[in-house]
Each structure stands twice: as structure tokens, then as C-alpha cells.
Design an enzyme around this catalytic site. Sequence first.
Site, mmCIF file in Angstrom:
data_model
loop_
_atom_site.group_PDB
_atom_site.id
_atom_site.type_symbol
_atom_site.label_atom_id
_atom_site.label_comp_id
_atom_site.label_asym_id
_atom_site.label_seq_id
_atom_site.Cartn_x
_atom_site.Cartn_y
_atom_site.Cartn_z
ATOM 1 C CG HIS A 168 37.706 -15.940 -3.039
ATOM 2 N ND1 HIS A 168 36.711 -15.642 -3.939
ATOM 3 C CD2 HIS A 168 38.765 -15.141 -3.391
ATOM 4 C CE1 HIS A 168 37.140 -14.712 -4.786
ATOM 5 N NE2 HIS A 168 38.378 -14.407 -4.486
ATOM 6 C CG ASN A 173 32.528 -21.785 -6.073
ATOM 7 O OD1 ASN A 173 32.338 -20.589 -6.250
ATOM 8 N ND2 ASN A 173 32.009 -22.717 -6.835
ATOM 9 C CB ILE A 174 34.245 -20.627 0.327
ATOM 10 C CG1 ILE A 174 32.776 -20.178 0.317
ATOM 11 C CG2 ILE A 174 35.138 -19.458 -0.082
ATOM 12 C CD1 ILE A 174 32.446 -19.077 1.311
ATOM 13 C CG ASP A 175 31.096 -25.021 -2.835
ATOM 14 O OD1 ASP A 175 32.108 -25.637 -3.241
ATOM 15 O OD2 ASP A 175 30.267 -24.506 -3.606
ATOM 16 N N PRO A 201 23.047 -21.249 -3.903
ATOM 17 C CG PRO A 201 21.877 -19.768 -2.520
ATOM 18 C CD PRO A 201 22.417 -21.160 -2.585
ATOM 19 C CG ASP A 202 24.702 -17.210 -8.758
ATOM 20 O OD1 ASP A 202 23.771 -16.597 -8.215
ATOM 21 O OD2 ASP A 202 24.784 -17.340 -9.995
ATOM 22 C CG PHE A 203 27.782 -13.621 -4.196
ATOM 23 C CD1 PHE A 203 27.155 -14.367 -3.228
ATOM 24 C CD2 PHE A 203 29.000 -13.043 -3.886
ATOM 25 C CE1 PHE A 203 27.721 -14.555 -1.979
ATOM 26 C CE2 PHE A 203 29.587 -13.211 -2.645
ATOM 27 C CZ PHE A 203 28.937 -13.977 -1.682
ATOM 28 N NE ARG A 204 28.843 -9.451 -8.565
ATOM 29 C CZ ARG A 204 29.716 -10.065 -7.754
ATOM 30 N NH1 ARG A 204 29.839 -11.370 -7.783
ATOM 31 N NH2 ARG A 204 30.436 -9.369 -6.905
HETATM 32 P P1 NAD Z 1 28.673 -14.572 -9.254
HETATM 33 O O1 NAD Z 1 27.451 -14.828 -8.464
HETATM 34 O O2 NAD Z 1 29.154 -13.171 -9.384
HETATM 35 O O3 NAD Z 1 28.477 -15.114 -10.733
HETATM 36 C C1 NAD Z 1 27.987 -16.395 -10.983
HETATM 37 C C2 NAD Z 1 27.799 -16.540 -12.482
HETATM 38 O O4 NAD Z 1 27.492 -17.885 -12.745
HETATM 39 C C3 NAD Z 1 26.650 -15.689 -13.039
HETATM 40 O O5 NAD Z 1 27.131 -14.922 -14.129
HETATM 41 C C4 NAD Z 1 25.617 -16.718 -13.510
HETATM 42 O O6 NAD Z 1 24.993 -16.367 -14.701
HETATM 43 C C5 NAD Z 1 26.455 -17.951 -13.713
HETATM 44 N N1 NAD Z 1 25.774 -19.218 -13.458
HETATM 45 C C6 NAD Z 1 24.951 -19.543 -12.431
HETATM 46 N N2 NAD Z 1 24.605 -20.834 -12.506
HETATM 47 C C7 NAD Z 1 25.199 -21.329 -13.619
HETATM 48 C C8 NAD Z 1 25.216 -22.597 -14.234
HETATM 49 N N3 NAD Z 1 24.549 -23.633 -13.740
HETATM 50 N N4 NAD Z 1 25.945 -22.754 -15.363
HETATM 51 C C9 NAD Z 1 26.625 -21.706 -15.921
HETATM 52 N N5 NAD Z 1 26.630 -20.477 -15.370
HETATM 53 C C10 NAD Z 1 25.944 -20.298 -14.230
HETATM 54 O O7 NAD Z 1 29.799 -15.532 -8.663
HETATM 55 P P2 NAD Z 1 31.403 -15.416 -8.718
HETATM 56 O O8 NAD Z 1 31.818 -14.836 -10.008
HETATM 57 O O9 NAD Z 1 31.930 -16.714 -8.271
HETATM 58 O O10 NAD Z 1 31.776 -14.318 -7.618
HETATM 59 C C11 NAD Z 1 31.137 -14.311 -6.392
HETATM 60 C C12 NAD Z 1 31.963 -14.594 -5.160
HETATM 61 O O11 NAD Z 1 31.074 -15.251 -4.289
HETATM 62 C C13 NAD Z 1 33.125 -15.548 -5.296
HETATM 63 O O12 NAD Z 1 34.206 -14.938 -4.715
HETATM 64 C C14 NAD Z 1 32.756 -16.777 -4.457
HETATM 65 O O13 NAD Z 1 33.780 -17.027 -3.529
HETATM 66 C C15 NAD Z 1 31.590 -16.366 -3.623
HETATM 67 N N6 NAD Z 1 30.512 -17.366 -3.521
HETATM 68 C C16 NAD Z 1 30.811 -18.678 -3.396
HETATM 69 C C17 NAD Z 1 29.804 -19.628 -3.321
HETATM 70 C C18 NAD Z 1 30.170 -21.071 -3.191
HETATM 71 O O14 NAD Z 1 31.227 -21.388 -2.640
HETATM 72 N N7 NAD Z 1 29.345 -21.993 -3.724
HETATM 73 C C19 NAD Z 1 28.466 -19.228 -3.384
HETATM 74 C C20 NAD Z 1 28.174 -17.861 -3.490
HETATM 75 C C21 NAD Z 1 29.213 -16.934 -3.578
#
Ligand code: NAD
Length: 251
Positions: free
Chosen positions: A124, A107-109, A34-37
Site C-alpha cells: 500500500h 503498512n505504510i509506516d 493504532p491499527d484500523f479495526r
Molecule cells: P486492521 O486494523 O484491519 O487489523 C489489524 C489486526 O491486527 C486486528 O485484527 C487486531 O486484532 C490485530 N492486532 C492489533 N495489534 C496486534 C498485536 N500487537 N499483535 C497481534 N495482532 C494485533 O489492519 P490491516 O488488516 O492491516 O488493514 C488495514 C489497512 O490499514 C491496511 O491496508 C494498512 O495499510 C492500513 N493501516 C496501516 C497502518 C500502519 O502503517 N501502521 C496503520 C493503520 C492502518
Amino acid sequence: MDEGKIRQLAGLLAGAGRTTFFGGAGMSTEAGIPDFRSAGGLYSRDTGLAATAEEVLSSGFLESHPREFYRFYRENLLHPEVSPGPAHRALAWLETAGYLTGVITQNIDGLHQLAGSRRVLELHGTVHENFCTSCGKTSDLEAMLTGDPVPVCPACGGTLRPRVVLYGEPLDPGIWLEAETLVRQADLLLVGGTSLAVWPAASLAESFRGTLVILNREPTPLDARAELVFREPAGQVLEAVVSLLDIGKTD
Ligand code: NAD
């Protein structure tokens, strides 16, 4: 999927001298992280604590509530079972075929490297490396999974912490400089899966003056400046481009 836009993106990639990719958590949602927002993202979840996810993932919270921090971190940010998704694979193919100079990720994954991308700048940090706050020795993700709940250094028994940049901490200046250079030297910047809400990371895209392409499900502050904007899942768009350029592996 709009075939005309895919052809346009393929044309931009073929015509660009240097292309850089800058992305975030949305690049890994199709892989299952999952993402954050987004709806269903980490920010919309109840942390079970009197703090938001952003507050929990801060250096101050780690210092004052280490047990709660590590419980949250393990449950929400470690995904050792997840494999790279279509977006990661497509970017690796684009780099191998010479269409991409590098990936800058928030991302940190570690999934870009697992997919085969070679030049990856992790702004990050990464969950795949930890260091001991006593002896400094580094250890892998596995070491973070032991401890009750504060993780313990396998070498000296000190406290481990992830090599991840928490809210309130500075970025690695060497990585930042390299990322700035990669963006400055690019004439095409693909920005994908990021809300562009986290600074200073987002300023990399903000400062770019060449041809911009956005691949993000939701609107971003830079959409108006972009040559092309895709709202479809980034992995599907990039896979379609890879297929049109005929560069994807078939195994
Ligand atoms: P965010 O959650 O703020 O934004 C993610 C964006 O991606 C959203 O606008 C969403 O609409 C879009 N999105 C989601 N799935 C998508 C897809 N399949 N195709 C196109 N767009 C898609 O994330 P951010 O801007 O990276 O900032 C959040 C912080 O959280 C970062 O610093 C990151 O390090 C950290 N984070 C990392 C992970 C990871 O490593 N996988 C996961 C969660 C959060």
C-alpha cells in the site's frame, strides 16, 4: 505465553525451506501506531467529517475535499516520532539469520525497513515518499508537514501527494507480482497483525496452500486453516521465538 507453541513455531521455522511473512497494521500497534479495526483503532474514531475513515482515505475524497483529506492524513497516518517495535525487530533478526525470505506488508509506516528488514514489499505504498502532481519530483515525509493544509512541492510549488495507495486505487503491479511470487515460493507463511479484511491484499494469504501460522489478537477468516494460531501480541510471540532460536542481537 505457551512455551510448547513457541517451540513448535521455532521448529516450523527451522524446518521450512522458505518462509514469508505477511502482515498489517497490528504489527505496529506495539510500537505505538493504532491499527484500523481494533477497539481504539482509526475506524472507531470520530473523523469530525461526514465520512468514515475509510471514505476519507479514498482517492475520491482526496479529489473532492483535499483540505480535509490532508488534515486527517497528517493527524492520523504520520508518526515520524515512532521507532520500530518488538515485532519489527524480531522479523529483521529472522531475516538476517536466514529464517525469513521477506516481509510483505500492508503498512505504510516504513518501520520494517527502519528495524533492519531488507526485503520488504509495501503493498500500500509508504508515507516516506511523496510526489508532486505537477512536476513529478519526489520528496520525503518532511515535505508533507508543510502547507496550509494542502502540502506544497518544495521544487515547484505544485501540490504534493503521498506515494500511498488510497481506497479505490490499484496496487502497484510490479510489487504485487513480487509478493505473489514470494508467497507461492514459500512453504511456511506467517500472517500477523491483519484482520485480512482488505482486498486484494488478503487474497495473498487466502491463496496460500502450505503451512500457515496466524499471529493475530482477534480471530481471522483463515484461523481454521492454520497449523498454529497465537492470540498474544505478535511482537511478544516473535521475540520469544527469536530468543529460543538464539538469534537476537543484544545491543
Ligand atoms: P486492521 O486494523 O484491519 O487489523 C489489524 C489486526 O491486527 C486486528 O485484527 C487486531 O486484532 C490485530 N492486532 C492489533 N495489534 C496486534 C498485536 N500487537 N499483535 C497481534 N495482532 C494485533 O489492519 P490491516 O488488516 O492491516 O488493514 C488495514 C489497512 O490499514 C491496511 O491496508 C494498512 O495499510 C492500513 N493501516 C496501516 C497502518 C500502519 O502503517 N501502521 C496503520 C493503520 C492502518
